[in-house]
Design a protein around this motif. Structure first.
Motif, short mmCIF file in Angstrom:
data_model
loop_
_atom_site.label_atom_id
_atom_site.label_comp_id
_atom_site.label_asym_id
_atom_site.label_seq_id
_atom_site.Cartn_x
_atom_site.Cartn_y
_atom_site.Cartn_z
N SER A 239 0.83 -1.20 0.00
CA SER A 239 0.00 0.00 0.00
C SER A 239 0.87 1.26 0.00
CB SER A 239 -0.92 0.01 1.23
OG SER A 239 -0.15 -0.12 2.41
N ALA A 240 0.25 2.39 -0.29
CA ALA A 240 0.99 3.65 -0.39
C ALA A 240 1.51 4.09 0.97
CB ALA A 240 0.08 4.72 -0.99
N ARG A 241 0.77 3.77 2.04
CA ARG A 241 1.17 4.19 3.38
C ARG A 241 1.28 2.96 4.27
NH1 ARG A 241 -2.63 7.60 1.36
NH2 ARG A 241 -2.00 9.78 1.07
N PRO A 242 2.03 3.03 5.37
CA PRO A 242 2.27 1.85 6.21
C PRO A 242 0.99 1.28 6.81
CG PRO A 242 3.81 3.63 6.73
CD PRO A 242 2.76 4.22 5.85
N VAL A 243 0.93 -0.03 6.92
CA VAL A 243 -0.12 -0.74 7.65
C VAL A 243 0.55 -1.85 8.44
CG1 VAL A 243 -1.91 -0.26 5.93
CG2 VAL A 243 -0.58 -2.36 5.76
N CYS A 244 -0.15 -2.39 9.42
CA CYS A 244 0.34 -3.56 10.17
C CYS A 244 -0.10 -4.80 9.40
CB CYS A 244 -0.21 -3.55 11.59
SG CYS A 244 0.26 -2.07 12.53
N THR A 245 0.73 -5.22 8.46
CA THR A 245 0.32 -6.23 7.48
C THR A 245 -0.14 -7.53 8.11
OG1 THR A 245 1.89 -5.27 5.90
CG2 THR A 245 1.05 -7.46 5.41
N ALA A 246 0.68 -8.10 9.00
CA ALA A 246 0.33 -9.39 9.60
C ALA A 246 -0.98 -9.31 10.38
CB ALA A 246 1.46 -9.88 10.50
N GLU A 247 -1.14 -8.23 11.15
CA GLU A 247 -2.36 -8.08 11.95
C GLU A 247 -3.58 -7.90 11.05
OE1 GLU A 247 -4.26 -5.07 15.34
OE2 GLU A 247 -2.14 -4.90 14.79
N LEU A 248 -3.42 -7.15 9.96
CA LEU A 248 -4.53 -6.92 9.04
C LEU A 248 -4.92 -8.21 8.34
CD1 LEU A 248 -6.56 -5.04 7.75
CD2 LEU A 248 -4.80 -4.35 6.10
N GLU A 249 -3.93 -9.01 7.93
CA GLU A 249 -4.23 -10.28 7.27
C GLU A 249 -4.97 -11.22 8.21
OE1 GLU A 249 -0.61 -10.53 3.97
OE2 GLU A 249 -0.38 -11.55 5.90
N GLU A 250 -4.55 -11.28 9.46
CA GLU A 250 -5.23 -12.14 10.42
C GLU A 250 -6.64 -11.62 10.70
OE1 GLU A 250 -6.09 -15.27 12.77
OE2 GLU A 250 -4.35 -15.01 11.47
N ALA A 251 -6.82 -10.29 10.77
CA ALA A 251 -8.15 -9.72 10.99
C ALA A 251 -9.08 -10.03 9.82
CB ALA A 251 -8.04 -8.21 11.20
N ILE A 252 -8.56 -9.96 8.60
CA ILE A 252 -9.38 -10.30 7.43
C ILE A 252 -9.76 -11.77 7.47
CG2 ILE A 252 -9.35 -10.51 4.91
CD1 ILE A 252 -7.55 -8.00 4.86
N ARG A 253 -8.78 -12.63 7.81
CA ARG A 253 -9.07 -14.07 7.88
C ARG A 253 -10.21 -14.35 8.86
NH1 ARG A 253 -6.19 -18.70 6.90
NH2 ARG A 253 -4.28 -17.55 6.45
N ARG A 254 -10.23 -13.64 9.97
CA ARG A 254 -11.25 -13.88 10.99
C ARG A 254 -12.57 -13.21 10.66
NH1 ARG A 254 -8.20 -13.17 16.78
NH2 ARG A 254 -10.15 -14.09 17.49
N SER A 255 -12.57 -12.30 9.69
CA SER A 255 -13.79 -11.54 9.38
C SER A 255 -14.50 -12.03 8.14
CB SER A 255 -13.43 -10.05 9.21
OG SER A 255 -12.82 -9.54 10.38
N VAL A 256 -13.84 -12.89 7.36
CA VAL A 256 -14.39 -13.36 6.08
C VAL A 256 -14.74 -14.83 6.17
CG1 VAL A 256 -13.89 -13.71 3.64
CG2 VAL A 256 -13.13 -11.63 4.77
N ALA A 257 -15.89 -15.20 5.64
CA ALA A 257 -16.28 -16.60 5.59
C ALA A 257 -17.22 -16.80 4.40
CB ALA A 257 -16.98 -17.03 6.88
N PHE A 258 -17.08 -17.95 3.74
CA PHE A 258 -17.94 -18.29 2.61
C PHE A 258 -18.69 -19.58 2.91
CE2 PHE A 258 -14.72 -15.58 0.71
CZ PHE A 258 -15.48 -14.80 -0.16
#
Length: 558
Positions: A239-258
């Motif tokens: 991304s253009a600006r810093p993010v906490c990549t590992a934490e964001l990936e884990e948060a997405i994993r826990r927030s998405v379900a099919f």
């Protein structure tokens, strides 16, 4: 493990494990040897442990008994990875997790003789950080997860060969000319159904993502999803600006379900999805549909050859985005055959050989050395698919190996296993026939193969005065049993790693650094590893690795 009162319970567990070791009548490893082994282990942290999707996982809880251990028949299985899983939380700050881990490894090794000495096994310490109390941590897994590879038998080899030849017949059918190409028959198609609305996903994301970076931006992410709807991988794109990549990936994993995979023509397929998150996550009452959502879905390459899927935006007739699909000629041929027998599940990187070869058209004179054992079926097919679509301009040498021509595992000797079949030609048919000949002669047996012996065999074919460039198509999960044979090699080896879904095997990184080899995955090329110094940390395809005295350690997902 979580409190002083539980320490007695843990002590009981350790005593029980010692009794298991005694029954095994096996001398435990020396303390110094075990400590050295432990200090080199891969280690990373994750909110909650998720088993790898592409290998058979056997769970051995921390409270395992001798009967539990015997029931898994580990001494008769081909172990490729062992994960020791535990939680970071503890009530007593003086609790020594390292000593407990050492005790557990010591006793598992006593119950499975030779396990610590098997260089083809990858060991990993996994610390779970997603719980903060005994009650929360209770359902988290604690113990060993042992990954085993399929044992190739005459029956499995025949099944692989039958599947390969059927797929090749489909591939080799003459394609209709562009002017006569039919758009294909329309078939049923539905977009993968999310269990949650965009707003619900955004609300969940706010609960799990607490990064201090507060820059306003849209961050894109990629998902891969199994045919049953299980999330396999999450990758946040740069991304253009810093993010906490590992934490964001884990948060997405826990927030998405099919609810399922991608439904097309009455079948469920794995799929990939792209999405976007608006950061920072705002107050709950203000979160809406635009704060998180999916932008596109796609079938994997293997399914895309069978069906053309078109994503459509909502309109007057459709209240939501939708899809249309048409069956291709290859799909019609597949539907007319025995589909249950034809299709084996294909891994996400089934097209890695084609992708790497297309990236490197300059690799025109290299000798291609290919593992033709059962575990490599999707990738040998991909090699032939690439060859058929890109005719060779001059003869090229191919060495196929099957780890001993069905020689019993107990009789295999490092450097003297054999099972090599080679051909020098520019004919696709001759290459295909030589591969089939190799598969008929043997399926591999145990998981670790004789890749190094095959490379030396290929080098000898070029003659004593030649120093050829070699391409090795190898299995990422099963490191060769005979890598030490390469200590004096002068060849330049380019290793195409197959099956890289979660991490690159650190043993291959160490091999490449030691000999100046290069590694190649479906995502990119890994070069100049020999320039890294001991103690340096490098990030490769979202994973951190540290250079150690003896190689590389898998450290942390970024």
């Amino acid at each position: 493990m979580f409190s002083v009162s539980v320490r007695t319970f843990v002590s009981g567990i350790i005593l029980l494990l010692f009794s298991v070791a005694a029954k095994a009548q096996t001398k435990p490893p020396a303390e110094a040897e075990l400590t050295t082994f432990y200090d080199q282990l891969n280690a990373y942290r994750t909110a909650r442990y998720q088993p790898l999707p592409d290998l058979e996982a056997l769970q051995l809880p921390s409270t395992f008994s001798g009967a539990d251990l015997r029931a898994l028949h580990l001494q008769d299985r081909h172990i490729v990875r062992v994960d020791l899983v535990y939680t970071a939380f503890r009530l007593n700050p003086t609790f020594n997790q390292r000593q407990l881990n050492l005790s557990r490894i010591r006793n598992l090794a006593a119950g499975v003789p030779g396990l610590l000495q098997d260089e083809s096994v990858t060991w990993t310490l996994v610390e779970q950080t997603g719980c903060n109390s005994p009650t929360e941590c209770q359902p988290f897994f604690h113990g060993f997860v042992v990954y085993v590879a399929r044992h190739a038998t005459a029956a499995t080899s025949r099944a692989d060969l039958d599947s390969l030849t059927r797929k090749l017949r489909i591939l080799e059918k003459k394609r209709p000319k562009a002017a006569k190409k039919s758009p294909g028959k329309k078939v049923a198609c539905n977009l993968p159904i999310s269990r949650f609305s965009n707003r619900q996903m955004a609300r969940s994301l706010r609960r799990y993502y607490h990064c201090s970076q507060r820059d306003v931006q849209l961050v894109k992410f990629d998902l891969t999803v199994a045919a049953d709807g299980t999330i396999k991988t999450v990758k946040v794109l740069p991304s253009a600006r810093p993010v906490c990549t590992a934490e964001l990936e884990e948060a997405i994993r826990r927030s998405v379900a099919f609810n399922s995979g991608f439904p097309v023509a009455g079948k469920m397929f794995p799929f990939s999805a792209k999405g976007v998150v608006r950061l920072p996550i705002g107050p709950l009452q203000l979160l809406g549909e635009a704060d998180m959502g999916f932008t596109t879905f796609a079938l994997p390459d293997s399914a895309a050859r069978l069906y053309r899927v078109f994503l459509k935006k909502k309109n007057k007739q459709h209240k939501n985005d939708y899809c249309e699909a048409r069956i291709t000629k290859a799909g019609e041929l597949l539907a007319a055959s025995d589909t249950a027998a034809v299709e084996l599940p294909l891994p996400p990187d089934a097209g890695v050989v084609t992708r790497v070869m297309q990236r490197h058209p300059e690799w025109s004179k290299e000798v291609v050395v290919t593992d033709a054992t059962g575990s490599m079926f999707p990738y040998t097919y991909d090699l032939l698919a690439w060859l058929q679509l890109s005719a060779l301009e001059e003869p090229k040498t191919f060495v196929f190996f099957n780890d001993g021509n069905d020689q019993p595992d107990k009789d295999k000797r490092v450097g003297k296993t054999g099972g090599f079949h080679h051909v020098k030609t520019d004919s696709y048919e001759a290459i295909k026939n030589k591969l089939i000949e190799t598969m008929k002669a043997g399926g591999g047996g145990d998981a670790p193969e004789n890749d190094a012996e095959a490379l030396l065999y290929a080098q000898q074919l070029a003659g004593p005065d030649a120093s050829p460039d070699l391409i090795l198509i190898a299995d990422n999960y099963t490191f060769p049993r005979d890598a030490k044979l390469l200590k004096n090699t002068t060849a330049q080896v380019r290793i195409i790693l197959c099956g890289v879904h979660d991490y690159i095997n650190p043993k291959y990184l160490a091999l490449a650094r030691k000999h100046g080899f290069t590694l190649h995955t479906i995502e990119g090329d890994i070069e100049n590893l020999s320039k890294l110094l001991e103690g340096e940390t490098i990030t490769i395809q979202g994973q951190q690795y540290q250079v150690t005295k003896d190689g590389f350690k898998l450290m942390q997902k970024t």
